[in-house]
Write a protein that holds these residues in place. Structure first.
Motif, PDB file in Angstrom:
ATOM      1  N   TRP A 147       0.828  -1.202   0.000  1.00 57.93           N
ATOM      2  CA  TRP A 147       0.000   0.000   0.000  1.00 57.93           C
ATOM      3  C   TRP A 147       0.873   1.267   0.000  1.00 57.93           C
ATOM      4  N   VAL A 148       1.894   1.269   0.860  1.00 59.63           N
ATOM      5  CA  VAL A 148       2.778   2.448   0.942  1.00 59.63           C
ATOM      6  C   VAL A 148       3.549   2.641  -0.369  1.00 59.63           C
ATOM      7  N   PHE A 149       4.109   1.531  -0.913  1.00 55.87           N
ATOM      8  CA  PHE A 149       4.886   1.673  -2.155  1.00 55.87           C
ATOM      9  C   PHE A 149       4.001   2.211  -3.283  1.00 55.87           C
ATOM     10  N   ASP A 150       2.764   1.705  -3.326  1.00 53.71           N
ATOM     11  CA  ASP A 150       1.843   2.154  -4.375  1.00 53.71           C
ATOM     12  C   ASP A 150       1.549   3.638  -4.222  1.00 53.71           C
ATOM     13  N   LEU A 151       1.304   4.050  -2.982  1.00 58.67           N
ATOM     14  CA  LEU A 151       1.009   5.457  -2.688  1.00 58.67           C
ATOM     15  C   LEU A 151       2.184   6.351  -3.082  1.00 58.67           C
ATOM     16  N   VAL A 152       3.387   5.912  -2.689  1.00 63.85           N
ATOM     17  CA  VAL A 152       4.593   6.695  -2.994  1.00 63.85           C
ATOM     18  C   VAL A 152       4.766   6.829  -4.503  1.00 63.85           C
ATOM     19  N   MET A 153       4.575   5.710  -5.213  1.00 66.31           N
ATOM     20  CA  MET A 153       4.851   5.749  -6.651  1.00 66.31           C
ATOM     21  C   MET A 153       3.829   6.577  -7.417  1.00 66.31           C
ATOM     22  N   LYS A 154       2.679   6.845  -6.811  1.00 59.25           N
ATOM     23  CA  LYS A 154       1.697   7.692  -7.495  1.00 59.25           C
ATOM     24  C   LYS A 154       1.861   9.151  -7.106  1.00 59.25           C
ATOM     25  N   SER A 155       2.855   9.455  -6.295  1.00 56.11           N
ATOM     26  CA  SER A 155       3.028  10.827  -5.832  1.00 56.11           C
ATOM     27  C   SER A 155       4.225  11.474  -6.530  1.00 56.11           C
ATOM     28  N   LYS A 156       4.474  12.714  -6.161  1.00 52.93           N
ATOM     29  CA  LYS A 156       5.639  13.450  -6.658  1.00 52.93           C
ATOM     30  C   LYS A 156       6.917  12.648  -6.452  1.00 52.93           C
ATOM     31  N   TRP A 157       7.048  12.032  -5.273  1.00 52.95           N
ATOM     32  CA  TRP A 157       8.250  11.243  -4.987  1.00 52.95           C
ATOM     33  C   TRP A 157       8.453  10.168  -6.046  1.00 52.95           C
ATOM     34  N   GLY A 158       7.380   9.442  -6.383  1.00 52.16           N
ATOM     35  CA  GLY A 158       7.472   8.363  -7.362  1.00 52.16           C
ATOM     36  C   GLY A 158       7.958   8.869  -8.710  1.00 52.16           C
ATOM     37  N   PHE A 159       7.385   9.991  -9.161  1.00 46.87           N
ATOM     38  CA  PHE A 159       7.819  10.571 -10.429  1.00 46.87           C
ATOM     39  C   PHE A 159       9.306  10.923 -10.375  1.00 46.87           C
ATOM     40  N   TYR A 160       9.718  11.471  -9.227  1.00 47.85           N
ATOM     41  CA  TYR A 160      11.118  11.861  -9.094  1.00 47.85           C
ATOM     42  C   TYR A 160      12.031  10.641  -9.083  1.00 47.85           C
ATOM     43  N   PHE A 161      11.607   9.573  -8.385  1.00 46.64           N
ATOM     44  CA  PHE A 161      12.429   8.347  -8.351  1.00 46.64           C
ATOM     45  C   PHE A 161      12.691   7.850  -9.772  1.00 46.64           C
ATOM     46  N   VAL A 162      11.602   7.722 -10.552  1.00 44.57           N
ATOM     47  CA  VAL A 162      11.745   7.164 -11.902  1.00 44.57           C
ATOM     48  C   VAL A 162      12.565   8.107 -12.790  1.00 44.57           C
ATOM     49  N   SER A 163      12.377   9.416 -12.619  1.00 49.41           N
ATOM     50  CA  SER A 163      13.163  10.376 -13.411  1.00 49.41           C
ATOM     51  C   SER A 163      14.649  10.203 -13.135  1.00 49.41           C
ATOM     52  N   ILE A 164      14.991  10.019 -11.869  1.00 47.13           N
ATOM     53  CA  ILE A 164      16.399   9.845 -11.506  1.00 47.13           C
ATOM     54  C   ILE A 164      16.945   8.565 -12.143  1.00 47.13           C
ATOM     55  N   ARG A 165      16.122   7.507 -12.131  1.00 46.44           N
ATOM     56  CA  ARG A 165      16.550   6.257 -12.756  1.00 46.44           C
ATOM     57  C   ARG A 165      16.809   6.456 -14.254  1.00 46.44           C
ATOM     58  N   GLU A 166      15.911   7.173 -14.909  1.00 47.52           N
ATOM     59  CA  GLU A 166      16.016   7.298 -16.363  1.00 47.52           C
ATOM     60  C   GLU A 166      17.186   8.177 -16.781  1.00 47.52           C
ATOM     61  N   ASP A 167      17.399   9.282 -16.111  1.00 47.16           N
ATOM     62  CA  ASP A 167      18.517  10.161 -16.471  1.00 47.16           C
ATOM     63  C   ASP A 167      18.753  11.172 -15.359  1.00 47.16           C
ATOM     64  N   GLN A 168      19.794  10.925 -14.582  1.00 47.19           N
ATOM     65  CA  GLN A 168      20.011  11.775 -13.407  1.00 47.19           C
ATOM     66  C   GLN A 168      20.320  13.225 -13.797  1.00 47.19           C
ATOM     67  N   ASP A 169      21.063  13.421 -14.894  1.00 46.79           N
ATOM     68  CA  ASP A 169      21.405  14.787 -15.304  1.00 46.79           C
ATOM     69  C   ASP A 169      20.163  15.543 -15.759  1.00 46.79           C
ATOM     70  N   ALA A 170      19.319  14.857 -16.547  1.00 47.60           N
ATOM     71  CA  ALA A 170      18.080  15.500 -16.985  1.00 47.60           C
ATOM     72  C   ALA A 170      17.223  15.820 -15.764  1.00 47.60           C
ATOM     73  N   ALA A 171      17.149  14.878 -14.813  1.00 49.65           N
ATOM     74  CA  ALA A 171      16.354  15.089 -13.604  1.00 49.65           C
ATOM     75  C   ALA A 171      16.816  16.343 -12.856  1.00 49.65           C
ATOM     76  N   GLU A 172      18.127  16.484 -12.693  1.00 49.44           N
ATOM     77  CA  GLU A 172      18.663  17.658 -11.988  1.00 49.44           C
ATOM     78  C   GLU A 172      18.259  18.945 -12.703  1.00 49.44           C
TER      79      GLU A 172
END
Lengths: 317, 245
Positions: A163-188
């Protein structure tokens, strides 16, 4: 959307009713272990699958949680159940420290640093005998004789982690996590403080893994450094659960946990006593073959490649 | 500009040293609010390095960069974005295993916190940048024109006051080029100041209010597009020196 909710509700009901229907201690034990692995696999997946920071050292958090509970009971005579809360917090503190050190590194270098962290913690637990009893391990008295209370604690822990992981991944945090995975420089450059959010991901991941470790102490009533800080029993197993179930999916690690416990037990018991006993020593080999198979044919794991698997079966019919 | 007025964006005598190589050597320019400011120069002349210095991807060797009178020196890249300076990358960096909408939502979270607000801002920005019809495609599946546009859309979703566009027109066909020019003009009309690095003269000469030309990391000319296009040093930098024959 609606259909998925119905399926989740049905699966939930099955799990709540399971120990009332299946009275066998043996099968209840296997499901309890699988539920514990749902928590660990999901935690690993949050950090490695979603945030892209592959950890080979989740035993650090599992062991820290387990030892927190064990030491509370052993040294302070406080119920090891308190360790469920404290274990998570202490593991999260350890996570912060490891993040502070290791997140200076990216990619494979981070992964290597986590292996080192795991070994360091195993050696500390082995040698700090006044605190951890060293290789003797810590043994406590089990609170319950029946498996039922443990089962429902494990189920609650597994359900709340998903439940917590699902909640996190649907929030701003989740978007940020995946962005960092995809390209840390672009994320920054998009305003994401990569170091901060990697640490947040690690914090949640280590907290739940620590809780699982504390549960293990309560349930098994015995721990030693070679088990709870083990590279292959814990750290590698966490990775296998994630990869086989499906990296970066909410339900992947849950499915992976049941597959891994199932395969492990099938081979450990030598196909439930039907095969010669040397088969029982081959379960690690089978893990290896399973990983090769999954990487070759369903790189996204069982859940990630579910549409592909479904098509395969529909076509062959 | 009146005495004591703070300029919108100012680059003051900046230099960047990579080992022994002076990639940027004492470049200064000012950008006024609301203009499109072109930055040109041959390959390897230091244009992208200047962008990397502005958003603090690299630390400055010397000099200073002021945004609305405030030095950005020593800030982190993500703080530059929060400050109101957005950028795109010459080598596009789509977040591949996310949809176009998710890409833009990730950057919209720079300004808003909830899922709903982020989605609204992302949808609005996608519509502004004419990318709404691609929103459910994975970023990896976009062709180069779409990826370049996604870069701009993502940067716009962080609501910048100053936007750095790094060769957003490179690799586009003539039709796509006209669309890109039109988009950049609409961004300017929205009140966003733009600094654009571009090789395609059609783009840079059409839309820039002023152009700053550099070569080997040093300023060689600054002025209106006509002035710069007729500057002897600029012509030499691009076409080589007049032959003796």
């Amino acid at each position: 959307m609606k259909r998925n909710q119905v399926i989740v509700a049905l699966v939930g009901i099955i799990f709540v009713l399971f120990p009332l229907v299946v009275k066998s201690d043996y099968y209840q034990h296997l499901v309890i272990l699988a539920l514990m692995w749902v928590v660990i696999g999901g935690s690993w997946n949050l950090l490695a699958g979603y945030t892209g920071q592959v950890s080979f050292g989740h035993a650090v958090f599992f062991g820290t949680g387990a030892y927190t509970a064990g030491i509370l009971a052993n040294k302070l005579a406080i119920s090891a159940w308190w360790g469920m809360a404290f274990g998570g917090f202490i593991a999260a503190l350890v996570g912060l420290f490891i993040g502070w050190v290791c997140f200076r590194l990216r990619g494979p270098y981070f992964a290597l640093a986590t292996i080192a962290a795991g070994e360091i913690f195993r050696l500390i637990a082995t040698n700090w005998e006044s605190l951890t009893e060293g290789m003797l391990g810590i043994m406590i008295l089990q609170t319950f004789r029946s498996k039922l209370p443990y089962y429902y604690v494990a189920l609650a822990l597994a359900a709340s982690s998903i439940w917590v992981f699902d909640l996190v991944m649907k929030s701003k945090w989740g978007f940020y996590f995946v962005s960092i995975r995809e390209d840390q420089d672009a994320a920054e450059s998009l305003g994401i403080n990569a170091t901060l959010y990697k640490n947040i991901s690690l914090l949640i991941s280590s907290f739940f893994t620590g809780m699982a470790g504390a549960f293990y102490m309560n349930y098994m009533a015995f721990i030693d450094p070679e088990v709870v800080f083990s590279l292959h029993y814990i750290s590698i197993m966490a990775i296998l659960v994630g990869i086989i179930g499906g990296v970066a999916t909410i339900w992947g690690p849950a499915v992976g946990a049941f597959i891994m416990i199932g395969v492990q037990e099938t081979f450990r018991s030598a196909l439930f006593g039907l095969a010669p006993s040397w088969v029982s020593q081959s379960h690690v080999l089978v893990f290896g073959l399973l990983v090769i198979f999954v990487i070759l044919f369903m790189a996204n794991g069982v859940v990630g490649d579910w549409p592909k698997i479904k098509r395969l079966f529909l076509r062959s019919r | 500009m009146g005495v004591g007025a703070v300029s919108f964006f100012e680059v003051k005598d900046i230099s960047k040293n990579f080992g022994g190589l002076m990639a940027v050597n004492g470049v200064s320019f000012e950008v006024e609010q609301g203009e499109i400011f072109g930055l040109i120069g041959p390959n390897g002349s230091g244009k992208t390095t200047i962008f990397n210095l502005i958003n603090q991807y690299f630390p400055l060797t010397s000099g200073d960069i002021l945004f609305k009178g405030k030095s950005v020196k020593g800030m982190k890249t993500y703080q530059i974005c929060h400050l109101g300076i957005g950028r795109t990358f010459q080598v596009v960096k789509p977040l591949k295993r996310m949809t176009v909408l998710e890409n833009v939502m990730a950057s919209a979270f720079c300004r808003v916190n909830s899922f709903r607000e982020s989605k609204n801002l992302a949808m609005e920005t996608l519509e502004f940048c004419n990318l709404l019809h691609e929103k459910d495609k994975s970023a990896a599946s976009l062709p180069i024109a779409g990826r370049k546009r996604l870069e701009i859309t993502r940067a716009m979703a962080t609501k910048p006051e100053l936007l750095l566009l790094d060769e957003t027109a490179a690799g586009l066909n003539p039709g796509e080029l006209d669309e890109a020019i039109e988009l950049i003009q609409r961004i300017r009309d929205r009140g966003v100041t733009v600094i654009i690095v571009e090789h395609i003269m059609k783009v840079i000469m059409t839309i820039s209010n002023r152009i700053h030309a550099i070569n080997y990391g040093q300023t060689i000319a600054e002025g209106s597009p006509e002035e710069v296009a007729n500057n002897k040093e600029v012509i030499e930098a691009y076409l080589g020196e007049e032959s003796y024959a």
